[in-house]
Scaffold this motif. Structure first.
Motif, PDB file in Angstrom:
ATOM      1  N   GLU A   1     -47.943  -7.790  59.200  1.00  0.00           N
ATOM      2  CA  GLU A   1     -48.485  -7.985  60.547  1.00  0.00           C
ATOM      3  C   GLU A   1     -49.199  -9.336  60.657  1.00  0.00           C
ATOM      4  N   ALA A   2     -49.998  -9.685  59.625  1.00  0.00           N
ATOM      5  CA  ALA A   2     -50.708 -10.960  59.647  1.00  0.00           C
ATOM      6  C   ALA A   2     -49.729 -12.131  59.603  1.00  0.00           C
ATOM      7  N   LEU A   3     -48.633 -11.980  58.856  1.00  0.00           N
ATOM      8  CA  LEU A   3     -47.607 -13.027  58.812  1.00  0.00           C
ATOM      9  C   LEU A   3     -46.997 -13.219  60.188  1.00  0.00           C
ATOM     10  N   ALA A   4     -46.628 -12.113  60.859  1.00  0.00           N
ATOM     11  CA  ALA A   4     -46.057 -12.207  62.200  1.00  0.00           C
ATOM     12  C   ALA A   4     -47.035 -12.872  63.156  1.00  0.00           C
ATOM     13  N   ALA A   5     -48.330 -12.513  63.047  1.00  0.00           N
ATOM     14  CA  ALA A   5     -49.334 -13.096  63.926  1.00  0.00           C
ATOM     15  C   ALA A   5     -49.472 -14.596  63.693  1.00  0.00           C
ATOM     16  N   ALA A   6     -49.492 -15.012  62.426  1.00  0.00           N
ATOM     17  CA  ALA A   6     -49.632 -16.431  62.104  1.00  0.00           C
ATOM     18  C   ALA A   6     -48.456 -17.235  62.631  1.00  0.00           C
ATOM     19  N   PHE A   7     -47.248 -16.707  62.466  1.00  0.00           N
ATOM     20  CA  PHE A   7     -46.067 -17.444  62.902  1.00  0.00           C
ATOM     21  C   PHE A   7     -45.930 -17.417  64.421  1.00  0.00           C
ATOM     22  N   TYR A   8     -46.321 -16.323  65.060  1.00  0.00           N
ATOM     23  CA  TYR A   8     -46.285 -16.278  66.524  1.00  0.00           C
ATOM     24  C   TYR A   8     -47.240 -17.319  67.092  1.00  0.00           C
ATOM     25  N   GLN A   9     -48.444 -17.388  66.527  1.00  0.00           N
ATOM     26  CA  GLN A   9     -49.424 -18.357  67.029  1.00  0.00           C
ATOM     27  C   GLN A   9     -48.922 -19.780  66.815  1.00  0.00           C
TER      28      GLN A   9
END
Length: 369
Positions: free
Chosen positions: A195-203
């Protein structure tokens, strides 16, 4: 972009020059991967939603698979000549980012007001070292642009045949904002979860103005600074991406596979890829039906000029650290990088030749030390 014009305007006649130029303006105006957004939009105009999906997959999959393959081989390149070859890829990053930065300075910060905005962004990032300052630098660039960049001319407007209306555009904008809110919440964790990976890449995908090179500082702040991935391996992946066909955003496949998530590497690569591309596509879909009225606003061109100048500053800061700091470790590295830059700047050869030069130079330097 030149290839797109030759293929879809000159050869196939899917777009005329006026609409192609306007679509290019839209993709430059928005954050995200410009070439992928361009291909996605051409697929949408030509074949509807399935056409857009087909264009994205066909344009992205080859380079994503190659970068995933490089991630698979990376553990075997940590010593001996393999390590020197990886160091050569870091020198590729030095050369290519320096060359891209020079072009962006000329195009996006060509006068004193925009150079001042870029310098302010550099100072903000270097002095604070805070990932949040990138967002603040971009916002301040847009605000200062309203004041300092009033001389920048707005692009001419063309009409697009979009297969949906303004209401759907608002829905796509809301989806983008919901995703951004979730990314800001999830990225507060320091653990490298899926989830944190997805959040970092989305941002990162939501804030990248100016093309693939600018994704470097965003991802460096998101995955290197928290310790998810070491700078050496990150820059090696960035250098390898220069040798691959397709969009620079395929770097996400390498980084997603390398970050230790406790899930199969293919899952991390897929999540990172989709999260990085998604915000740019959502914004494109939101803006297309309302682009004509938006771009006529007198403030739009000035604000965007300020944002682009701030992006130049972000890339300058990233070039200082980690690209130069991690790549150039001695006189031999400096000489290899300078020669590579001269070859790229004066002979305008393919980046693949720069990859070969830097890797070969690093290997030869290691043998004569």
């Amino acid at each position: 972009m030149a290839y797109f014009r030759e293929e879809f305007v000159t050869r196939r006649g899917w777009l005329d020059d006026a609409r192609f130029a306007q679509l290019l303006s839209v993709c430059q105006f928005l954050p995200g991967p410009g070439s992928s957004q361009m291909g996605f939009a051409i697929g949408l105009f030509r074949g509807g939603w399935l056409g857009a999906l087909a264009a994205f997959i066909a344009f992205t999959l080859p380079s994503a698979l190659l970068m995933f393959g490089f991630a698979t081989l990376a553990p075997y390149l940590g010593h001996g000549l393999g390590a020197e070859a990886v160091h050569g890829l870091k020198l590729v990053a030095v050369v290519v980012v320096a060359h891209g930065l020079l072009g962006m300075v000329r195009q996006l910060a060509p006068d004193a007001p925009r150079a001042l905005i870029a310098a302010g962004a550099v100072a903000l990032i270097v002095l604070t070292g805070n990932a949040w300052m990138q967002l603040i630098a971009i916002a301040l660039g847009g605000i200062l642009g309203l004041w300092l960049c009033r001389h920048v001319m707005a692009p001419k407007v063309a009409v697009f045949s979009v297969p949906y209306g303004h209401r759907y555009g608002i829905v796509f904008l809301l989806l983008f904002l919901v995703g951004m809110g979730g990314a800001l919440m999830w990225q507060s964790t320091s653990a490298p979860t899926l989830e944190a990976l997805a959040a970092a890449f989305y941002q990162a995908g939501a804030l990248v103005f100016g093309g693939g090179h600018v994704v470097l500082p965003m991802l460096q702040q998101s995955v290197v600074d928290p310790g998810w991935l070491d700078a050496d391996r990150f820059l090696a992946g960035y250098g390898a991406a220069q040798a691959m066909p397709g969009p620079m955003f395929s770097l996400a496949a390498f980084v997603g596979a390398e970050v230790p998530l406790g899930v199969p590497a293919a899952a991390g690569a897929t999540v990172a890829l989709l999260a990085l591309f998604l915000p740019g596509f959502l914004l494109l879909l939101a803006v297309l039906p309302m682009w004509g009225s938006l771009v006529r606003r007198p403030w739009a061109a000035s604000a965007m000029a300020g944002v682009n100048a701030a992006v130049v500053g972000l890339l300058l800061a990233a070039f200082y650290n980690p690209v130069w700091a991690e790549g150039v470790c001695g006189p031999a590295d400096f000489a290899i990088a300078v020669i590579g830059f001269a070859l790229l700047a004066t002979m305008r050869i393919s980046a693949l030749w720069i990859v070969l030069w830097c890797v070969a130079g690093s290997l030869v330097a290691s043998l004569i030390r």
